[in-house]
Design a protein around this motif. Sequence first.
Motif, PDB file in Angstrom:
ATOM      1  N   GLY A 188      28.432  62.417  49.422  1.00  0.00           N
ATOM      2  CA  GLY A 188      27.587  61.375  50.000  1.00  0.00           C
ATOM      3  C   GLY A 188      26.284  61.920  50.566  1.00  0.00           C
ATOM      4  O   GLY A 188      25.559  61.203  51.249  1.00  0.00           O
ATOM      5  N   GLN A 189      25.986  63.188  50.303  1.00  0.00           N
ATOM      6  CA  GLN A 189      24.731  63.789  50.750  1.00  0.00           C
ATOM      7  C   GLN A 189      23.973  64.335  49.541  1.00  0.00           C
ATOM      8  O   GLN A 189      24.562  64.611  48.503  1.00  0.00           O
ATOM      9  N   VAL A 190      22.672  64.474  49.701  1.00  0.00           N
ATOM     10  CA  VAL A 190      21.838  65.053  48.658  1.00  0.00           C
ATOM     11  C   VAL A 190      20.957  66.119  49.307  1.00  0.00           C
ATOM     12  O   VAL A 190      20.504  65.958  50.437  1.00  0.00           O
ATOM     13  N   LEU A 191      20.773  67.216  48.595  1.00  0.00           N
ATOM     14  CA  LEU A 191      19.848  68.266  49.025  1.00  0.00           C
ATOM     15  C   LEU A 191      18.565  68.061  48.241  1.00  0.00           C
ATOM     16  O   LEU A 191      18.572  68.102  47.009  1.00  0.00           O
ATOM     17  N   ARG A 192      17.454  67.799  48.935  1.00  0.00           N
ATOM     18  CA  ARG A 192      16.168  67.562  48.277  1.00  0.00           C
ATOM     19  C   ARG A 192      15.215  68.705  48.603  1.00  0.00           C
ATOM     20  O   ARG A 192      14.939  68.994  49.752  1.00  0.00           O
ATOM     21  N   ILE A 193      14.712  69.356  47.540  1.00  0.00           N
ATOM     22  CA  ILE A 193      13.727  70.424  47.661  1.00  0.00           C
ATOM     23  C   ILE A 193      12.387  69.847  47.237  1.00  0.00           C
ATOM     24  O   ILE A 193      12.275  69.267  46.156  1.00  0.00           O
ATOM     25  N   SER A 194      11.356  70.002  48.078  1.00  0.00           N
ATOM     26  CA  SER A 194      10.032  69.457  47.783  1.00  0.00           C
ATOM     27  C   SER A 194       8.975  70.534  47.922  1.00  0.00           C
ATOM     28  O   SER A 194       9.076  71.412  48.782  1.00  0.00           O
ATOM     29  N   VAL A 195       7.959  70.451  47.076  1.00  0.00           N
ATOM     30  CA  VAL A 195       6.809  71.346  47.147  1.00  0.00           C
ATOM     31  C   VAL A 195       5.582  70.523  46.774  1.00  0.00           C
ATOM     32  O   VAL A 195       5.655  69.633  45.940  1.00  0.00           O
ATOM     33  N   GLY A 196       4.468  70.801  47.437  1.00  0.00           N
ATOM     34  CA  GLY A 196       3.258  70.056  47.115  1.00  0.00           C
ATOM     35  C   GLY A 196       2.289  70.038  48.265  1.00  0.00           C
ATOM     36  O   GLY A 196       2.278  70.935  49.101  1.00  0.00           O
ATOM     37  N   GLY A 197       1.482  68.980  48.311  1.00  0.00           N
ATOM     38  CA  GLY A 197       0.496  68.851  49.359  1.00  0.00           C
ATOM     39  C   GLY A 197      -0.685  69.785  49.198  1.00  0.00           C
ATOM     40  O   GLY A 197      -1.313  70.169  50.175  1.00  0.00           O
ATOM     41  N   LEU A 198      -1.004  70.144  47.959  1.00  0.00           N
ATOM     42  CA  LEU A 198      -2.118  71.053  47.718  1.00  0.00           C
ATOM     43  C   LEU A 198      -3.435  70.367  47.996  1.00  0.00           C
ATOM     44  O   LEU A 198      -3.571  69.163  47.850  1.00  0.00           O
ATOM     45  N   GLN A 199      -4.424  71.150  48.397  1.00  0.00           N
ATOM     46  CA  GLN A 199      -5.747  70.610  48.674  1.00  0.00           C
ATOM     47  C   GLN A 199      -6.747  71.178  47.677  1.00  0.00           C
ATOM     48  O   GLN A 199      -6.495  72.183  47.039  1.00  0.00           O
ATOM     49  N   GLY A 200      -7.897  70.532  47.576  1.00  0.00           N
ATOM     50  CA  GLY A 200      -8.938  71.028  46.685  1.00  0.00           C
ATOM     51  C   GLY A 200      -8.631  70.704  45.242  1.00  0.00           C
ATOM     52  O   GLY A 200      -8.030  69.683  44.934  1.00  0.00           O
ATOM     53  N   ASN A 201      -9.004  71.617  44.348  1.00  0.00           N
ATOM     54  CA  ASN A 201      -8.809  71.409  42.918  1.00  0.00           C
ATOM     55  C   ASN A 201      -7.678  72.255  42.353  1.00  0.00           C
ATOM     56  O   ASN A 201      -7.568  72.402  41.147  1.00  0.00           O
ATOM     57  N   ASP A 202      -6.867  72.827  43.222  1.00  0.00           N
ATOM     58  CA  ASP A 202      -5.809  73.730  42.765  1.00  0.00           C
ATOM     59  C   ASP A 202      -4.688  72.977  42.057  1.00  0.00           C
ATOM     60  O   ASP A 202      -4.253  71.915  42.493  1.00  0.00           O
ATOM     61  N   THR A 203      -4.227  73.542  40.962  1.00  0.00           N
ATOM     62  CA  THR A 203      -3.069  73.039  40.236  1.00  0.00           C
ATOM     63  C   THR A 203      -2.099  74.192  40.085  1.00  0.00           C
ATOM     64  O   THR A 203      -2.500  75.319  39.806  1.00  0.00           O
ATOM     65  N   ILE A 204      -0.820  73.911  40.304  1.00  0.00           N
ATOM     66  CA  ILE A 204       0.211  74.945  40.166  1.00  0.00           C
ATOM     67  C   ILE A 204       1.285  74.441  39.213  1.00  0.00           C
ATOM     68  O   ILE A 204       1.375  73.250  38.936  1.00  0.00           O
ATOM     69  N   GLN A 205       2.083  75.380  38.740  1.00  0.00           N
ATOM     70  CA  GLN A 205       3.286  75.049  37.973  1.00  0.00           C
ATOM     71  C   GLN A 205       4.457  75.695  38.688  1.00  0.00           C
ATOM     72  O   GLN A 205       4.392  76.880  39.050  1.00  0.00           O
ATOM     73  N   VAL A 206       5.511  74.909  38.909  1.00  0.00           N
ATOM     74  CA  VAL A 206       6.707  75.413  39.576  1.00  0.00           C
ATOM     75  C   VAL A 206       7.936  75.102  38.734  1.00  0.00           C
ATOM     76  O   VAL A 206       7.911  74.230  37.864  1.00  0.00           O
ATOM     77  N   ARG A 207       8.999  75.845  39.021  1.00  0.00           N
ATOM     78  CA  ARG A 207      10.312  75.591  38.423  1.00  0.00           C
ATOM     79  C   ARG A 207      11.323  75.557  39.556  1.00  0.00           C
ATOM     80  O   ARG A 207      11.166  76.236  40.560  1.00  0.00           O
ATOM     81  N   PHE A 208      12.364  74.770  39.362  1.00  0.00           N
ATOM     82  CA  PHE A 208      13.467  74.714  40.312  1.00  0.00           C
ATOM     83  C   PHE A 208      14.699  75.305  39.625  1.00  0.00           C
ATOM     84  O   PHE A 208      14.942  75.043  38.446  1.00  0.00           O
ATOM     85  N   ALA A 209      15.466  76.082  40.360  1.00  0.00           N
ATOM     86  CA  ALA A 209      16.689  76.671  39.811  1.00  0.00           C
ATOM     87  C   ALA A 209      17.829  76.443  40.797  1.00  0.00           C
ATOM     88  O   ALA A 209      17.600  76.348  42.003  1.00  0.00           O
ATOM     89  N   TRP A 210      19.039  76.340  40.298  1.00  0.00           N
ATOM     90  CA  TRP A 210      20.181  76.097  41.172  1.00  0.00           C
ATOM     91  C   TRP A 210      21.407  76.854  40.708  1.00  0.00           C
ATOM     92  O   TRP A 210      21.537  77.220  39.541  1.00  0.00           O
ATOM     93  N   MET A 211      22.294  77.087  41.665  1.00  0.00           N
ATOM     94  CA  MET A 211      23.631  77.633  41.415  1.00  0.00           C
ATOM     95  C   MET A 211      24.611  76.790  42.226  1.00  0.00           C
ATOM     96  O   MET A 211      24.437  76.625  43.431  1.00  0.00           O
TER      97      MET A 211
END
Length: 160
Positions: free
Chosen positions: A47-70
């Motif tokens: 009945g619970q969920v673990l939420r991982i968040s990334v973001g909130g970048l400023q300016g013109n920056d663009t990133i690429q991320v990956r999420f991994a789990w075990m």
Amino acid sequence: MKHKSILSVALALSVIVSMVSLPLSVSGTTTANRFTAVTGIINVGNGQVLRISVGGLQGNDTIQVRFAWMRYMPAGCNNDGVCLHTVQSQGITAPVTVGPGEAASFDVQGNGNGVRVGVFLVAGDFNHDGADALIINSATGEVVSQVIMANTAGDYPLGR
């Protein structure tokens, strides 16, 4: 004759200095691109969920991320109360591009056993505070707990 000696010494010193400083500048660039944040193993209840968040970048920056789990499952406990867990399943997402003013999140449904989730930078420069991890009650949407995700500045064991 003295001028040739001085010139040779100066040239040799400049070559040595450039050889020594080159790896330092290259390693500085790579470290900035090796942002990795990992939760550690935590038990997320039914009945619970673990939420991982990334973001909130400023300016013109663009990133690429990956999420991994075990995901872990219990493998038994000894008389001292030390319990072993083994990896039940693991995986990694495709790279996700996060632009200016955008965010990306990854949810893991709880089943009462341990889970370890990481987020790492694939491309771009990560100039942000890091990643956020929340345990949320699925029924009410209430945040039950916030998990600290430190920048480990290395590789997640599942690879890039």
